[in-house]
Write an enzyme that holds these catalytic residues in place. Structure first.
Site: not given
Ligand SMILES: *Cc1c(COP(=O)(O)O)cnc(C)c1O
Length: 362
Positions: A103, A173, A197
């Protein structure tokens, strides 16, 4: 009671049963309006109350730190990869990134499209099986911010401590570990997360930022991509993903009922410990590839001695009602995603299955 799967999906992921049932109860007639929340104006009092409640619940769970604002955006965390540098990376500055896994890699690629970007630490040489050591990190004055990926969802690594960046804003993030443990929001300039998540269904992306960082966006970027558009319009510049925001608000309520972040963190650590112990005590039958000091309490990755056996594990686990244990296609192996809403009982059932599988195949 309805039958529920042992859901270890990586995202979208399990939601609390209580939340699903409450949403079901008010699905058709939301609080006596004769409409669902998806059928009413986002400018009306009923929706706005939910919207504002979600914002204040989020801030309150994070300790009501002064000077922070919440934005409800769309486009997922993936859109933030670009929106962040568009807003915060000005001419003559450089965006600093920690390259910790899949990511982080995507975030870096987007930043490079926008402006000057540097990698200040990387665990690539270690195949991303650890979080780089940032204890002595030195950032130049030209650095616009330092971006970290709090939890690498695919590799199964997670920061145990965040770096001290002094005056330079720390950006995280937190898509796969937001509200899973206590944090000091004061350490961060901005954090962001897709909701699917740990916070609710997909469709809404949460940004929590120091107000001064997002109140003045460059005027030459499109309106919808400017943080200050959303800040000055209470995230109601255009139609928000109303149902997703409503669900996030219900999940936040539920988090409060679990003893807030301190209570959740305790349960989350217990869940992760149970699975890691089963791996570590298997005499090498199961193997955790992540370095001990970087293990994630949200995504537990593990391997078996060969891929045939891993395939068999997945097949048999599915027959027993376990969903989502296959590792990400880019790294293989197995992964149990045990976000906030995954109950301890599911983790216990998984470790029982792991012991049973080892007995039959060890
Ligand atoms: C799932 C995830 C993303 C992407 O998220 P989207 O909402 O699908 O764009 C980005 N960073 C991390 C750490 C993730 O787990």
């Amino acid at each position: 009671m309805s039958k529920r799967a042992y859901n270890f999906n990586a995202g979208p992921a399990a939601l609390p049963l209580e939340v699903l049932e409450r949403a079901q109860a008010e699905f058709v007639d939301f609080r006596g309006t004769g409409m669902s929340i998806m059928e009413m104006s986002h400018r009306g009092k009923v929706y706005e109350e939910v919207h504002n409640e979600a914002e204040s619940r989020l801030l309150s769970l994070l300790g009501d730190v002064k000077g922070y604002k919440v934005l409800f955006l769309q486009g997922g965390a993936s859109t933030q990869f670009a929106m962040l540098p568009m807003n915060l990376l000005s001419q003559g500055k450089v965006a600093s990134y920690v390259h910790s896994g899949s990511w982080a890699d995507k975030a870096i690629k987007e930043a490079k499209l926008i402006g000057e970007t540097q990698i200040v630490a990387s665990s690539e040489a270690n195949k991303f099986m650890s979080i780089p050591d940032l204890s002595g990190i030195q950032l130049s004055d030209q650095s616009a911010y330092l971006h970290v990926t709090s939890n690498e969802t695919i590799e199964g690594t997670q920061y145990q401590v965040y770096p001290d960046t002094g005056n330079i804003p720390l950006i995280a993030d937190m898509s796969s570990d937001i509200l899973s443990r206590e944090i000091d929001l004061n350490q961060f300039g901005l954090i962001y997360a897709g909701a699917q998540k740990n916070l609710g269904p997909s469709g809404v992306t949460i940004v929590i930022a120091r107000e001064d960082l997002i109140s003045e966006s460059p005027k030459n970027i499109p309106t919808m991509m400017r943080y200050n558009t959303h800040l000055s319009n209470n995230s109601l510049y255009n139609t928000p993903p109303a149902f997703s925001v409503y669900m996030v608000n219900e999940v936040l309520k539920w988090i409060g009922e679990q003893g807030s972040l301190a209570g959740l963190e305790k349960i989350n650590r217990k869940k992760a410990q149970l699975i890691y112990d089963t791996i570590d005590n298997s005499g090498g039958f199961y193997r955790g590839p992540v370095e001990a000091g970087s293990r994630s309490i949200m995504n537990v990755t593990f391997r078996l001695t060969n891929e045939e056996l891993e395939k068999q594990f997945i097949k048999e686990s599915e027959q027993e009602g376990f969903i989502g244990l296959k590792g990400h296609r880019s790294v293989g192996g197995l992964r149990a995603s045990i976000y906030n809403a995954v109950p301890y009982e599911s983790c216990k059932a998984l470790t029982d299955f792991m012991l049973h599988f080892q007995k039959s195949n060890g």
